[in-house]
Design an enzyme around this catalytic site. Structure first.
Site: not given
Length: 321
Positions: A182, A185-187
């Site tokens: 998470l 993936y987010h960054h």
């Protein structure tokens, strides 16, 4: 009331733009030949794909993007790959070292991000007010009048590179559990998506997500900063950060849903549809991942509470004996 960009002195976004341009000038002699060699190979083996990509980029590029640095997709790809490579190598290197204490650096990092997030939130909302934006259905303004907002959106996009440091701090502190799918993936994805937004339409509806996310980051990095200083009174905020992030995703989904309905059903002109649709899909992925993270943390907290209660009961029983 004049736009912030009309003030007789440089604003923070102007300094960051100058910095990015300067870095671009110094790295160009090294990166340009690499880019040219890669493009030559792609044109040799996949000429149709290269032609379509070039055509797409030329068709969707905003005139305002030409006024801003770090808009080359090759540079964006390099930064994203560099981020992933640093994580991969860094976690393996740190296996051979003790945990580093980076409290002072973490404090500075969190303070900078609290400050810049507050500035971006206020600056984006101010420019939206100046441009007479409504809540939703704001079309992209590619004229010179849209440049002040475009600079604020660019600063928001650029700030995503500063957030990469979150991961580096986790690695040197050997908090590998926090470097989850998470988190990475987010960054990585949010940086790429905001490049696309800035490249295609750095005005209009982009303001809502930028202002809202900046506000959430004021809360999040503010909590990290105060916690590192030892203010235990703010510990309750931790339980609301993930909730506020999920609320943010829902609000962005409402925005994108309404805009798509407005454009496709009501036939009104609006923000670029493919960006709006991308936002909708991306928010679903973020909501699902964050909800899963929230459930796991809630379960761990519940189990920890049971263990603590059992330990307290055992201690009480020993005292009664």
């Amino acid at each position: 009331m004049a736009s912030l960009s009309q003030l007789p002195f440089k604003l923070p976004q102007d300094y960051f733009i100058d910095l990015a341009r300067t870095v671009g000038v110094y790295t160009a002699p090294y990166l340009d030949p690499v880019e040219a060699a890669i493009v030559d190979q792609l044109e040799k083996y996949a000429p149709t794909a290269v032609h379509h990509v070039r055509g797409f980029l030329a068709a969707v590029e905003s005139p305002l993007a030409r006024e801003l640095p770090l808009m080359n997709p090759f540079h964006v790809l390099l930064i994203s790959l560099g981020y992933l490579f640093t994580i991969f190598v860094g976690m393996r290197i740190m296996k051979n070292f003790n945990r580093f204490e980076v409290k002072t650096f973490s404090l500075l990092h969190n303070f900078v991000l609290v400050s810049i997030s507050a500035y971006m939130c206020g600056g984006v909302l101010y420019e939206a007010y100046q441009a007479k934006y409504t809540l939703f259905e704001n079309q992209a303004d590619h004229s010179a009048a849209g440049l002040p907002m475009a600079k604020m959106i660019w600063l928001f996009y650029f700030s995503k590179t500063m957030e990469f440091i979150d991961t580096m701090i986790m690695i040197v502190k050997k908090n590998n559990r926090q470097v989850s799918f998470l988190h990475v993936y987010h960054h990585c994805s949010i940086f790429t998506i905001w490049w696309l937004v800035t490249f295609v339409a750095p005005t209009g509806e982009a303001y809502f997500s930028a202002a809202l996310n900046s506000f959430i980051h004021v809360i999040m990095y503010g909590y990290y900063f105060l916690s590192a200083l030892g203010f235990k009174q703010v510990s309750f905020i931790k339980f609301y950060i993930t909730r506020s992030q999920m609320t943010q995703f829902c609000m962005m989904m409402i925005q994108s849903s309404w805009d798509m309905y407005s454009m496709k059903v009501l036939g009104r002109p609006g923000y670029p549809f493919f960006i709006t649709a991308l936002l909708f899909v991306y928010m679903w992925t973020m909501l699902g991942l964050f909800y899963n993270f929230y459930r796991k943390n809630a379960k761990l907290a519940k189990e920890a509470k049971k263990v603590k209660a059992a330990a307290a009961a055992t201690e009480k029983a020993k005292k009664l004996q």
